[in-house]
Scaffold this motif. Structure first.
Motif, short mmCIF file in Angstrom:
data_model
loop_
_atom_site.label_atom_id
_atom_site.label_comp_id
_atom_site.label_asym_id
_atom_site.label_seq_id
_atom_site.Cartn_x
_atom_site.Cartn_y
_atom_site.Cartn_z
N ILE A 104 0.85 -1.21 0.00
CA ILE A 104 0.00 0.00 0.00
C ILE A 104 0.87 1.25 0.00
N LEU A 105 1.86 1.27 0.88
CA LEU A 105 2.74 2.44 0.96
C LEU A 105 3.58 2.59 -0.30
N ALA A 106 3.99 1.47 -0.90
CA ALA A 106 4.77 1.53 -2.13
C ALA A 106 3.95 2.16 -3.27
N SER A 107 2.67 1.83 -3.33
CA SER A 107 1.80 2.43 -4.34
C SER A 107 1.70 3.93 -4.14
N LEU A 108 1.48 4.34 -2.90
CA LEU A 108 1.35 5.77 -2.60
C LEU A 108 2.65 6.51 -2.92
N LYS A 109 3.78 5.91 -2.59
CA LYS A 109 5.08 6.51 -2.90
C LYS A 109 5.25 6.66 -4.40
N ARG A 110 4.86 5.65 -5.16
CA ARG A 110 5.00 5.68 -6.62
C ARG A 110 4.18 6.81 -7.24
N TRP A 111 3.07 7.15 -6.62
CA TRP A 111 2.22 8.22 -7.14
C TRP A 111 2.69 9.61 -6.71
N GLY A 112 3.67 9.67 -5.81
CA GLY A 112 4.19 10.96 -5.40
C GLY A 112 3.77 11.45 -4.03
N VAL A 113 3.12 10.59 -3.25
CA VAL A 113 2.70 10.98 -1.90
C VAL A 113 3.93 11.11 -1.00
N THR A 114 3.95 12.15 -0.17
CA THR A 114 5.07 12.38 0.74
C THR A 114 4.77 11.89 2.14
N TYR A 115 3.60 12.25 2.67
CA TYR A 115 3.25 11.92 4.05
C TYR A 115 2.04 11.00 4.13
N VAL A 116 2.17 9.96 4.96
CA VAL A 116 1.05 9.06 5.24
C VAL A 116 0.91 8.93 6.75
N PHE A 117 -0.31 9.09 7.25
CA PHE A 117 -0.59 8.97 8.67
C PHE A 117 -1.61 7.86 8.88
N ASN A 118 -1.20 6.84 9.61
CA ASN A 118 -2.09 5.71 9.88
C ASN A 118 -2.93 5.97 11.12
N ILE A 119 -4.24 5.78 10.98
CA ILE A 119 -5.18 5.88 12.09
C ILE A 119 -5.86 4.52 12.22
N ASN A 120 -5.60 3.85 13.32
CA ASN A 120 -6.03 2.48 13.50
C ASN A 120 -7.14 2.38 14.55
N TRP A 121 -8.13 1.52 14.29
CA TRP A 121 -9.20 1.28 15.26
C TRP A 121 -9.28 -0.21 15.55
N HIS A 122 -8.31 -0.70 16.28
CA HIS A 122 -8.31 -2.11 16.70
C HIS A 122 -7.18 -2.24 17.70
N ASP A 123 -7.52 -2.62 18.93
CA ASP A 123 -6.56 -2.51 20.03
C ASP A 123 -5.87 -3.83 20.37
N ASP A 124 -6.04 -4.85 19.55
CA ASP A 124 -5.38 -6.13 19.81
C ASP A 124 -3.87 -5.92 19.84
N TYR A 125 -3.20 -6.41 20.88
CA TYR A 125 -1.77 -6.17 21.07
C TYR A 125 -0.96 -6.62 19.86
N ARG A 126 -1.17 -7.85 19.41
CA ARG A 126 -0.38 -8.37 18.30
C ARG A 126 -0.64 -7.59 17.01
N HIS A 127 -1.88 -7.20 16.80
CA HIS A 127 -2.22 -6.42 15.62
C HIS A 127 -1.50 -5.07 15.65
N CYS A 128 -1.60 -4.37 16.77
CA CYS A 128 -1.00 -3.04 16.88
C CYS A 128 0.51 -3.10 16.73
N ARG A 129 1.11 -4.07 17.39
CA ARG A 129 2.56 -4.19 17.32
C ARG A 129 3.02 -4.45 15.88
N ALA A 130 2.36 -5.40 15.21
CA ALA A 130 2.73 -5.73 13.83
C ALA A 130 2.48 -4.57 12.89
#
Length: 288
Positions: A104-130
């Motif tokens: 996903i980030l590689a696609s955005l970079k290829r299109w010229g995006v500079t900044y990406v901010f992830n907003i996550n709604w799922h508090d599972d420890y393993r999910h968040c860490r990964a």
């Protein structure tokens, strides 16, 4: 609020419009969550809907501050350790999740995006860490400025105090149980009053309100909660109906206030970061 989680995202844009927005310096908000059970009273799409919602309202808030923003398609494939034994809780391998975030980030970079901010709604420890590791690793490998925005409490729980190169933190002034009509009855962690109230406000068709009002609050001991966090069959035994909290105590307007307040905080973090004035201390607001 539209039912579609694509409404207002780049999915509904033609490519020339998207290209123009990127050339004008739009930052990208990446909503992440999972598809998982949320009690007997709500659909399994709660995390996808709410991560999308928070990004959409944060985009509005950024544009009020003259910061152009785009919303990437919501990514709803992740790790469900705690709720993994319930039907409806999809689970992907950590390596699959990391590869997906990288691409996903590689696609955005290829299109010229500079900044990406992830907003996550799922508090599972393993999910968040990964997820945080994936964004950090992919950002460095690809050369895109990608950041996870998380609460200071979560950063502490994940042990990220010394590794914040791709993490922006904030301290929420809101209690965990925001969305309740009155004082919470113990922990309100999953599919309780908070999430139920917010879903009723913005996605009412996804909630069986009559059933929610009949559900009894969970009343777990610290030992119960410790076992619950082990996940899978252990969690299913502790919360057999799939919720931890007090769904019957939901309040839609409280849910609205919580989400709108959170989005102002997130926009503030992004704004100060882009202006070079970010520090976690600027966003610390203690709960009353």
């Amino acid at each position: 609020m539209s039912y579609s989680i694509f409404d207002g995202t780049m999915v509904d844009m033609a490519w020339p419009e998207l290209e123009k927005a990127i050339k004008e310096g739009s930052v990208v908000l990446l909503p992440t969550g999972v598809i998982e059970e949320h009690g007997p009273h709500m659909s399994i799409g709660v995390d996808a809907y709410l991560s999308y919602l928070v990004c959409k309202l944060t985009k509005y808030e950024l544009e009020r501050r003259n910061i152009k923003a785009l919303i990437a398609p919501p990514c709803y494939w992740g790790i469900n350790n705690v709720t993994g034994s319930f039907p409806g809780s999809f689970n992907v391998r950590e390596e699959t999740m990391k590869c997906l975030i990288h691409d996903i980030l590689a696609s955005l970079k290829r299109w010229g995006v500079t900044y990406v901010f992830n907003i996550n709604w799922h508090d599972d420890y393993r999910h968040c860490r990964a997820l945080i590791e994936a964004i950090s690793e992919a950002g460095k490998a690809i050369g895109i400025k990608a950041y996870s925005i998380i609460s200071g409490a979560l950063a502490g729980r994940l042990g990220l105090e010394g590794d914040k190169s791709s993490v922006l933190t904030y301290e929420s002034p809101f209690p965990l149980q925001s969305g309740a009509r009155s004082g919470p009855k113990g922990l309100d962690i999953h599919a309780g009053s908070g999430e139920t109230g917010t879903m009723v406000k913005y996605f009412p068709d996804e909630v069986d309100v009559g059933l929610a009002r009949r559900l009894k609050a969970t009343d777990l001991t610290h030992e119960d909660f410790r076992v619950w966090r082990k996940g899978w069959d252990d969690a299913m035994k502790i919360t057999p109906l799939g919720y931890l909290g007090d769904p019957a105590n939901f309040d839609a307007e409280s849910g609205k206030q919580y989400v709108e307040g959170l989005c102002k905080i997130l926009a503030g973090v992004i704004e100060t970061f882009l202006k070079g004035n970010y520090s976690p201390e600027n966003h610390v607001r203690k709960e009353s």
